[in-house]
Scaffold this active site. Structure first.
Site, short mmCIF file in Angstrom:
data_model
loop_
_atom_site.label_atom_id
_atom_site.label_comp_id
_atom_site.label_asym_id
_atom_site.label_seq_id
_atom_site.Cartn_x
_atom_site.Cartn_y
_atom_site.Cartn_z
CB VAL A 66 2.66 13.70 11.40
CG1 VAL A 66 3.82 14.62 11.05
CG2 VAL A 66 3.07 12.23 11.32
CG ASN A 92 9.43 13.61 4.07
OD1 ASN A 92 9.85 12.83 3.22
ND2 ASN A 92 10.15 13.91 5.16
CB SER A 150 7.14 3.89 -0.45
OG SER A 150 8.08 2.83 -0.56
CE1 TYR A 163 7.38 3.55 4.81
CE2 TYR A 163 7.68 2.14 2.90
CZ TYR A 163 7.87 3.36 3.53
OH TYR A 163 8.54 4.36 2.89
CE LYS A 167 5.30 6.08 2.89
NZ LYS A 167 5.16 7.53 3.10
#
Length: 258
Positions: A66, A92, A150, A163, A167
């Site tokens: 992606v 996703n 998340s 991360y 997010k």
């Protein structure tokens, strides 16, 4: 009063990270609800098995990262060729590269950013361009994009600043797209998961950390991939036609607030 349409009939949905876990559950649920899937993943074997399970009439596959804009465009093009168009997307796909802030390498930082933040943008942009072209050509469209975030992007996390930052960025991306594209009937929402039973959460669910996390979840258990896929599919459906720019937490109550 007209009955709400919770089906995904006449919906063609790109699902990234569809080879396993939540992505696979999403692809299965989309088709079970009457939709078609363009499944994207790095694992060609997993995609082949998914297509065999769903049936070739219901699923086309794209193997690639992606983080490559060309893969995003290929997913849209494949959906158009197979199904006549695409009107849904679930961003996703995900990876983790865990380290404390002072020890995180630039490579670990960039890898997570490339997949979660840039990758989501590439697919959002590619589908948006397709839908905008159809709308400007006079076609009545109903597009729906769901970006997966998340709890880490809303309340922070330890050992995953890459991360959590990515997010959090997804939340801003969602709100911007919702404002820009609402007048074209293109909706964009975010779903943030808590701890779901997938390979990515094995460390959190291990004996070392399980009790600590479970104590913070009012429902007292981990989420299952199948049950967290359902709220996403609701947002893809016409039953959610007046919902855009929102952030839905699907986490067993791990975050509760206004």
């Amino acid at each position: 009063m007209q009955t709400p349409d919770f089906s995904l009939d006449n919906k063609q949905v790109i699902v990234t990270g569809a080879g396993q876990g939540i992505g696979k559950a999403l692809a299965l649920t989309v088709v079970a609800m009457g939709g078609k899937v363009v499944a994207v993943d790095l694992n060609a074997d997993a995609l082949g098995a998914l297509r065999a399970e769903l049936g070739e009439a219901n699923c086309v596959t794209i193997t690639g990262s992606v983080a490559d804009p060309a893969v995003a465009q290929a997913a849209v093009d494949s959906g158009v060729a197979a199904f006549g168009g695409v009107n849904g997307l679930v961003n996703n796909a995900g990876v983790t590269r865990t380290a404390m802030i002072d020890k995180m390498t630039l490579e670990s930082w960039q890898t997570v950013m490339d997949v979660h933040l840039s990758g989501s943008f590439y697919f959002l942009q590619a589908l948006g361009r397709h839908l905008l072209a159809r709308s400007k050509a006079g076609e009545k469209i109903a597009g729906s994009i769901v970006n997966i975030s998340s709890d880490a992007g809303r309340r922070g996390t330890i050992g995953q600043i890459n991360y959590g930052t990515a997010k959090a960025g997804v939340l801003g991306m969602t709100m911007c797209a919702a404002r820009e594209w609402g007048k074209f009937n293109i909706r964009c929402n975010t779903v943030g998961f808590g701890v779901v039973e997938t390979p990515m959460t094995e460390t959190i669910r291990s004996e070392k950390f399980a009790d600590m996390y479970l104590a913070q979840i009012p429902l007292g258990r981990w989420g299952a991939a199948e049950e967290v896929a359902r709220p996403v599919c609701f947002l893809l459906s016409d039953a959610a036609s007046y919902i855009t720019g929102q952030h839905l937490s699907v986490n067993g109550g791990y975050t509760i607030g206004l």
